[in-house]
Design an enzyme around this catalytic site. Structure first.
Site: not given
Length: 553
Positions: A279, A312, A395
């Site tokens: 993402h 992910d 992230s």
């Protein structure tokens, strides 16, 4: 006819003892004439006959027709001899003009004496040259005492006393004016010395000013402070861990046609491969730009090598960069609850941010994403839970253990405002609930993305009823796509699983929903064997199956 006397210079004040009268100096004589010397007359120097009564201050007379008086001398002489000047020489020792046969005074060997205004006495005419001859002293000076006939003229003064003459150029023998070259030569060292002194004074003043500016004045208050500890830290301290891990962490900036974002990644190898979350790079799409900034400030462009939304995870690569510092990968299966961990990332684009905490739990089933609504972008993670602060921008960053080994990839948080994960669009801050993909799973996926450009997913070959509200994961009775809920010849069909069965355990671990079952399955590799517990008709059944494989482009 009475003789006419020439005016004499004003007498100098007496300098002798009280009662002693200083005699007036002898008058000047015109050119070609010589006064009679004072002293005892002899055959060579006859004295003229006595004339009428002389004044108390006898002057020398000359024979012949009367002459007009000469201009008086200056009222006072600035170059008069000082009291401590040398004593005068007696007349007997000074040669004077000789008398001719007719008794008249004859010129000396140097020629006739010529009076010169202000020079203090006659000088020989033959001495004339570029500069006039030195002046002769007056017959009577302050040092003379007694009658003029008893003492002779003083010798010519030397040095500065011989130079002064208001009407003429400096005399030979006296100090001459320095030439411009000599003045410049003498002035050079003085100017250099003045400049050096000014520079030295300026340097000292500047140093004092800088010292006062930095350390304050003498009377300023200074608070006590401990000495520098040298910067040494234990390798297993947070500072020691960060020092070893930071060179391998990067900040990722992504710009696409519709959106942009910031995330984190870490170096996998010296070929420039970097692991991050899917993402993070997804906004770049097919024509966007990805820029990587290293901890030292260097930047480089990057390209996507492979990505997978189900895990992910994504791998990007930089080219032409040397001196890469890959991080060491640990073993997430060996992690224990309570182990200290450090999270590194760029929360809200604050690069190289370091936070610390512990492992709060293991095998937390986490789903993230889901913006598309069809479930294709939902990631299922059997995550490590940590209380190390993780925020948007963290992230893809590493979660490292006490030996600076990567044990997880920071991926999601539970936000207080919406309860969604990081990939769900929430921008809430950390509340101490952070989740990381175990590195064992990340390593397998990264290797597949680097080698083939795609990742494989383990599957059992069934369609789950995600809306089931009971405990466990229920196999659907009807497939939405028109396909049967249990794939023919798939792993589940071979194990005897039927539509409507409820899976309650995987390898003895309880399963409470369909998401949890997917997470448990995805934590394994294709080909792994699992033991499942089923609920069919109110009775528990146990089956074993080997996981199949599927891949996504």
């Amino acid at each position: 006819m009475p003789a006419t006397g020439h005016p004499s210079p004003p007498p100098a004040p007496p300098t002798g003892a009280p009662g002693t009268t200083a005699e007036a100096p002898a008058p000047f004589a015109h050119p070609g004439e010589q006064p009679y010397p004072a002293g005892t007359a002899d055959a060579a120097h006859p004295r003229p006959a006595d004339g009428p009564a002389a004044s108390p201050r006898p002057d020398l007379q000359k024979s012949g027709s009367p002459q007009p008086p000469s201009a008086p001398d200056a009222p006072s002489r600035a170059d008069a001899p000082r009291p401590d000047a040398p004593q005068t020489t007696p007349l007997d020792s000074v040669p004077g003009p000789s008398a001719g046969p007719d008794g008249a005074a004859q010129d000396g060997p140097d020629g006739p004496f010529v009076p010169h205004p202000g020079d203090g006495g006659p000088r020989p005419a033959a001495a004339a040259g570029p500069y006039p001859a030195p002046p002769q002293p007056f017959a009577g000076l302050p040092a003379d005492h007694g009658p003029a006939g008893a003492q002779g003229p003083h010798p010519a003064p030397h040095g500065a006393w011989q130079q002064y003459d208001p009407w003429s150029a400096p005399l030979p023998g006296g100090p001459l004016a320095a030439s411009p070259h000599d003045r410049r030569r003498r002035r050079g060292p003085l100017v250099a010395g003045a400049v050096a002194l000014a520079l030295l004074a300026g340097g000292i003043g500047g140093g004092i000013g800088a010292y006062v500016e930095r350390y304050g004045g003498i009377n300023d208050i200074r608070l006590p402070q401990s000495a520098d500890d040298g910067g040494g830290r234990r390798p297993d301290s947070v500072a020691g861990i960060a020092q070893r891990a930071l060179p391998g962490v990067v900040t990722i900036h992504v710009r696409g046609s519709a959106e942009q974002g910031t995330g984190t990644g870490f170096v996998l190898d010296r070929q420039g491969h970097i692991l991050t979350n899917n993402h993070v790079v997804q906004p770049a799409g097919s024509g966007g730009e990805i820029s990587v900034t290293f901890s030292g400030g260097q930047t480089a462009k990057a390209k996507v090598v492979g990505q997978d939304g189900g895990y992910d995870l994504a791998v990007i690569q930089v080219e032409g960069v040397t001196g890469l510092r890959p991080l060491t990968l640990g073993n997430s299966d060996s992690v224990q609850v309570g182990d200290p961990v450090v999270a590194i990332g760029a929360p809200f684009d604050l690069a190289n941010t370091v936070t610390s905490g512990i492992i709060s739990a293991k095998q937390r089933p986490i789903t993230a994403g889901g913006e598309k609504g069809d479930g294709s972008d939902v990631s299922y993670v059997d995550a490590l839970q940590t209380d190390a602060p993780i925020n948007p921008g963290n992230s893809g960053g590493p979660l490292v253990d006490a030996r600076a080994r990567v044990i997880g990839i920071n991926s999601a948080i539970r936000a207080a405002d919406s309860g969604s994960g990081l990939g769900g669009g929430s921008q809430g801050g950390s509340i101490g609930l952070g989740f990381a993909i175990p590195i064992n799973q990340g390593k397998r996926v990264a290797e597949e993305l680097i080698n083939t450009g795609r990742a494989t997913h383990p599957v059992i070959g069934v369609t789950l009823e995600m809306e089931y509200a009971g405990d466990g994961a229920r196999v659907g009775e009807h497939s939405k796509s028109g396909k049967p809920p249990v794939a023919p010849d798939g792993p589940a069909a071979k194990a005897g699983i039927k539509a409507g069965d409820v899976i309650t355990k995987v390898d003895g671990a309880p399963v409470h929903s369909g998401e949890e079952l997917i997470v448990k399955i995805r934590s394994h590799r294709p080909g792994d064997t699992l033991a499942l517990t089923l609920l069919r008709g109110g009775k528990d059944r146990s089956v074993r199956l080997s996981l199949g494989s599927s891949s996504t482009d």
